[in-house]
Design an enzyme around this catalytic site. Structure first.
Site, PDB file in Angstrom:
ATOM      1  NE  ARG A 118      -3.994  -1.984   2.144  1.00 57.48           N
ATOM      2  CZ  ARG A 118      -3.856  -3.014   2.993  1.00 57.48           C
ATOM      3  NH1 ARG A 118      -2.864  -3.025   3.846  1.00 57.48           N
ATOM      4  NH2 ARG A 118      -4.710  -4.011   2.948  1.00 57.48           N
ATOM      5  CE  LYS A 140      -0.678  14.332 -13.981  1.00 61.04           C
ATOM      6  NZ  LYS A 140      -0.957  14.729 -15.368  1.00 61.04           N
ATOM      7  CD  GLU A 182       6.804  17.593 -21.890  1.00 59.20           C
ATOM      8  OE1 GLU A 182       6.192  18.629 -21.563  1.00 59.20           O
ATOM      9  OE2 GLU A 182       6.225  16.561 -22.276  1.00 59.20           O
ATOM     10  CE  LYS A 220       5.143  18.255 -13.721  1.00 64.04           C
ATOM     11  NZ  LYS A 220       5.241  16.976 -14.383  1.00 64.04           N
ATOM     12  NE  ARG A 234       0.475  17.796 -12.285  1.00 67.32           N
ATOM     13  CZ  ARG A 234       0.980  16.846 -11.511  1.00 67.32           C
ATOM     14  NH1 ARG A 234       0.551  16.680 -10.279  1.00 67.32           N
ATOM     15  NH2 ARG A 234       1.929  16.047 -11.960  1.00 67.32           N
ATOM     16  CG  ASN A 238      -2.579  18.306 -19.809  1.00 69.07           C
ATOM     17  OD1 ASN A 238      -1.628  17.589 -19.517  1.00 69.07           O
ATOM     18  ND2 ASN A 238      -3.726  18.277 -19.160  1.00 69.07           N
ATOM     19  CG  HIS A 241       1.251  17.215 -23.467  1.00 71.26           C
ATOM     20  ND1 HIS A 241       1.986  18.374 -23.398  1.00 71.26           N
ATOM     21  CD2 HIS A 241       2.039  16.240 -22.949  1.00 71.26           C
ATOM     22  CE1 HIS A 241       3.157  18.117 -22.845  1.00 71.26           C
ATOM     23  NE2 HIS A 241       3.223  16.828 -22.569  1.00 71.26           N
ATOM     24  CG  HIS A 255       6.369  12.868 -24.706  1.00 73.37           C
ATOM     25  ND1 HIS A 255       5.028  12.581 -24.827  1.00 73.37           N
ATOM     26  CD2 HIS A 255       6.459  13.858 -23.769  1.00 73.37           C
ATOM     27  CE1 HIS A 255       4.342  13.355 -23.996  1.00 73.37           C
ATOM     28  NE2 HIS A 255       5.192  14.137 -23.344  1.00 73.37           N
TER      29      HIS A 255
HETATM   30  N1  LIG Z   1       4.704  11.086 -14.761  1.00 69.55           N
HETATM   31  C1  LIG Z   1       4.671  12.205 -15.452  1.00 69.55           C
HETATM   32  O1  LIG Z   1       4.270  13.267 -14.969  1.00 69.55           O
HETATM   33  C2  LIG Z   1       5.167  12.182 -16.882  1.00 69.55           C
HETATM   34  C3  LIG Z   1       5.353  13.390 -17.582  1.00 69.55           C
HETATM   35  C4  LIG Z   1       5.880  13.329 -18.880  1.00 69.55           C
HETATM   36  C5  LIG Z   1       6.184  12.094 -19.447  1.00 69.55           C
HETATM   37  N2  LIG Z   1       5.977  10.942 -18.732  1.00 69.55           N
HETATM   38  C6  LIG Z   1       6.293   9.646 -19.299  1.00 69.55           C
HETATM   39  O2  LIG Z   1       7.694   9.589 -19.475  1.00 69.55           O
HETATM   40  C7  LIG Z   1       7.985   8.633 -20.505  1.00 69.55           C
HETATM   41  C8  LIG Z   1       9.030   9.199 -21.424  1.00 69.55           C
HETATM   42  O3  LIG Z   1      10.191   9.430 -20.664  1.00 69.55           O
HETATM   43  P1  LIG Z   1      11.622   9.530 -21.370  1.00 69.55           P
HETATM   44  O4  LIG Z   1      11.523  10.462 -22.505  1.00 69.55           O
HETATM   45  O5  LIG Z   1      12.605   9.801 -20.311  1.00 69.55           O
HETATM   46  O6  LIG Z   1      11.787   8.101 -22.036  1.00 69.55           O
HETATM   47  P2  LIG Z   1      12.574   6.765 -21.595  1.00 69.55           P
HETATM   48  O7  LIG Z   1      12.477   6.541 -20.155  1.00 69.55           O
HETATM   49  O8  LIG Z   1      12.055   5.692 -22.507  1.00 69.55           O
HETATM   50  O9  LIG Z   1      14.079   7.093 -21.980  1.00 69.55           O
HETATM   51  C9  LIG Z   1      14.402   7.330 -23.326  1.00 69.55           C
HETATM   52  C10 LIG Z   1      15.590   6.478 -23.761  1.00 69.55           C
HETATM   53  O10 LIG Z   1      16.772   7.009 -23.178  1.00 69.55           O
HETATM   54  C11 LIG Z   1      17.501   5.969 -22.513  1.00 69.55           C
HETATM   55  N3  LIG Z   1      18.234   6.626 -21.440  1.00 69.55           N
HETATM   56  C12 LIG Z   1      17.781   7.025 -20.232  1.00 69.55           C
HETATM   57  N4  LIG Z   1      18.734   7.703 -19.584  1.00 69.55           N
HETATM   58  C13 LIG Z   1      19.816   7.736 -20.369  1.00 69.55           C
HETATM   59  C14 LIG Z   1      21.104   8.325 -20.256  1.00 69.55           C
HETATM   60  N5  LIG Z   1      21.470   9.081 -19.201  1.00 69.55           N
HETATM   61  N6  LIG Z   1      21.981   8.149 -21.276  1.00 69.55           N
HETATM   62  C15 LIG Z   1      21.627   7.440 -22.387  1.00 69.55           C
HETATM   63  N7  LIG Z   1      20.416   6.879 -22.564  1.00 69.55           N
HETATM   64  C16 LIG Z   1      19.513   7.039 -21.566  1.00 69.55           C
HETATM   65  C17 LIG Z   1      16.444   4.983 -22.086  1.00 69.55           C
HETATM   66  O11 LIG Z   1      16.976   3.701 -21.878  1.00 69.55           O
HETATM   67  C18 LIG Z   1      15.496   5.032 -23.284  1.00 69.55           C
HETATM   68  O12 LIG Z   1      15.992   4.207 -24.317  1.00 69.55           O
HETATM   69  C19 LIG Z   1       6.667   8.338 -21.203  1.00 69.55           C
HETATM   70  O13 LIG Z   1       6.212   7.063 -20.830  1.00 69.55           O
HETATM   71  C20 LIG Z   1       5.723   9.406 -20.664  1.00 69.55           C
HETATM   72  O14 LIG Z   1       4.386   8.951 -20.595  1.00 69.55           O
HETATM   73  C21 LIG Z   1       5.488  10.979 -17.471  1.00 69.55           C
END
Ligand SMILES: NC(=O)c1ccc[n+]([C@@H]2O[C@H](COP(=O)([O-])OP(=O)(O)OC[C@H]3O[C@@H](n4cnc5c(N)ncnc54)[C@H](O)[C@@H]3O)[C@@H](O)[C@H]2O)c1
Length: 350
Positions: A118, A140, A182, A220, A234, A238, A241, A255
């Site tokens: 939990r 989130k 972003e 943020k 908040r 978006n 998005h 993204h």
């Molecule tokens: N929770 C939230 O508020 C929120 C907000 C925005 C996005 N997201 C989510 O975040 C995700 C996207 O995150 P992301 O863009 O970080 O993608 P990701 O986590 O897939 O990372 C992108 C790529 O970079 C690689 N990587 C990570 N760190 C590295 C480093 N230091 N050096 C080399 N390679 C590295 C990873 O292995 C991956 O292949 C999506 O699923 C999205 O929905 C969440």
């Protein structure tokens, strides 16, 4: 070193620290606490391969679980595999999960921490630019399910976020651009940030981007602090998005690149329907185009927009759109009209 706090004091407060030498200065002192069922390091295969030596040197003996890298693995299977590894490692109610990776690792790890017994504490160590300026801040967490992005999730603020610029040095340009998307969105809502981005010689220079990380986090955090559960303000986060998600579903772009395209197209709708500052929107479009660089806008499938759960019920689409420097409004349009006007905007801009 910069430090921020968000959340209700004494209840769910996240401490966000931007610092160098995160392994030796911030994680190594936690090692004793993480051993013997006190914690687990959750990462992905790419990050594990790059930072294995540091993990072993500073956290040797702490169990490590590495998921396969990539959004396609941000699902229930990975979540349950991680929960299984946490049980096997003997994690307790007072244990900690250290999520070392990008947004995917942060989202899956945060959700596993929310569910295990939990809720146990989660320390986010964001290793992508996107995760540092956006996904690790705000609590989130989610996995994709049944073809819908982030369908299963929870609000579970991390106890600590540790953002180290060193991770940006190994990030490919595609991932730097994704975080930049972003940052441009934050810039549309925060004039001082916008001006710094506009003034950059090279928008993808890791040193320049690293310098702007604390200001992005502060921005943020200031929004999340005022509306932790996305009931009002908040929603400004978006921006770009709704259309961006549709672009993401029909393209292989990152993204953040899709958010930039979403911002570009939605700014045209903003100018058409709202009392917007056209001069500012022109500057915003110019910045989005510079940030997109060589990325090309793909043919667009707007069905994805219908799957965006933030749109609410009915046939309409609600967009958070920029209207002036630091200002946004919500714009609601019937879906058919939205699709037609976005199509027209694409023809004009591409
Ligand atoms: N929770 C939230 O508020 C929120 C907000 C925005 C996005 N997201 C989510 O975040 C995700 C996207 O995150 P992301 O863009 O970080 O993608 P990701 O986590 O897939 O990372 C992108 C790529 O970079 C690689 N990587 C990570 N760190 C590295 C480093 N230091 N050096 C080399 N390679 C590295 C990873 O292995 C991956 O292949 C999506 O699923 C999205 O929905 C969440």
């Amino acid at each position: 070193m910069k430090c921020f706090r968000i959340g209700e004091r004494e209840k769910r407060e996240s401490v966000i620290v931007c610092r160098k030498k995160v392994f030796s200065a911030a994680l190594a002192p936690l090692k004793e606490r993480l051993l013997n069922g006190g914690g687990i390091v959750f990462t992905d295969t790419n990050v594990h391969a790059l930072y294995r030596a540091s993990i072993e040197k500073y956290l040797g003996g702490v169990p490590v679980f590495a998921m396969p890298a990539g959004e396609e693995h941000k699902n229930a299977e990975t979540l349950f595999a991680l929960l299984g590894a946490m049980r096997e490692a003997g994690l307790r109610r007072d244990s900690l999960l250290v999520a070392l990776g990008g947004g995917v690792v942060g989202d899956v790890g945060g959700l596993a921490a929310a569910l295990y017994m939990r809720g146990i504490g989660c320390i986010q160590v964001p290793t992508t630019l996107l995760a540092q300026v956006d996904s690790s801040v705000g609590g989130k967490t989610a996995v994709d399910f049944g073809g819908v992005k982030n369908l299963i999730g929870a609000f579970h603020p991390p106890v600590r976020v540790l953002a180290d610029p060193v991770f940006l040095n190994t990030l490919p340009r595609r991932e730097l651009r994704s975080g930049l998307g972003e940052m441009v969105k934050h810039g549309a809502l925060c004039p001082s940030l916008f001006e710094k981005l506009e003034g950059a010689d090279d928008l993808l220079d890791p040193a320049f981007l690293a310098e702007l990380v604390p200001e992005n986090i502060a921005f943020k955090a200031s929004v999340v602090r005022r509306d932790p559960r996305e009931q009002g303000l908040r929603r400004c986060l978006n921006l770009g998005h709704t259309t961006g998600h549709a672009v993401e579903l029909s393209s292989g772009l990152s993204h953040g690149a899709c958010v930039l395209i979403g911002l570009l197209l939605e700014s045209v709708l903003s100018a058409r329907h709202l009392r917007a500052d056209e001069a500012f929107l022109e500057r915003l479009r110019a910045l989005c185009k510079r940030a997109l660089g060589e990325e090309k806008m793909p043919p667009l499938d707007l069905k994805g927009a219908l799957l965006d759960k933030k749109n609410g019920a009915g046939d309409g689409v609600t967009l958070a759109v920029p209207v002036a420097a630091g200002e946004y409004e919500l714009l609601r349009l019937p879906f058919g009209q939205y699709a037609r006007e976005i199509g027209e905007a694409m023809e004009t801009l591409c």
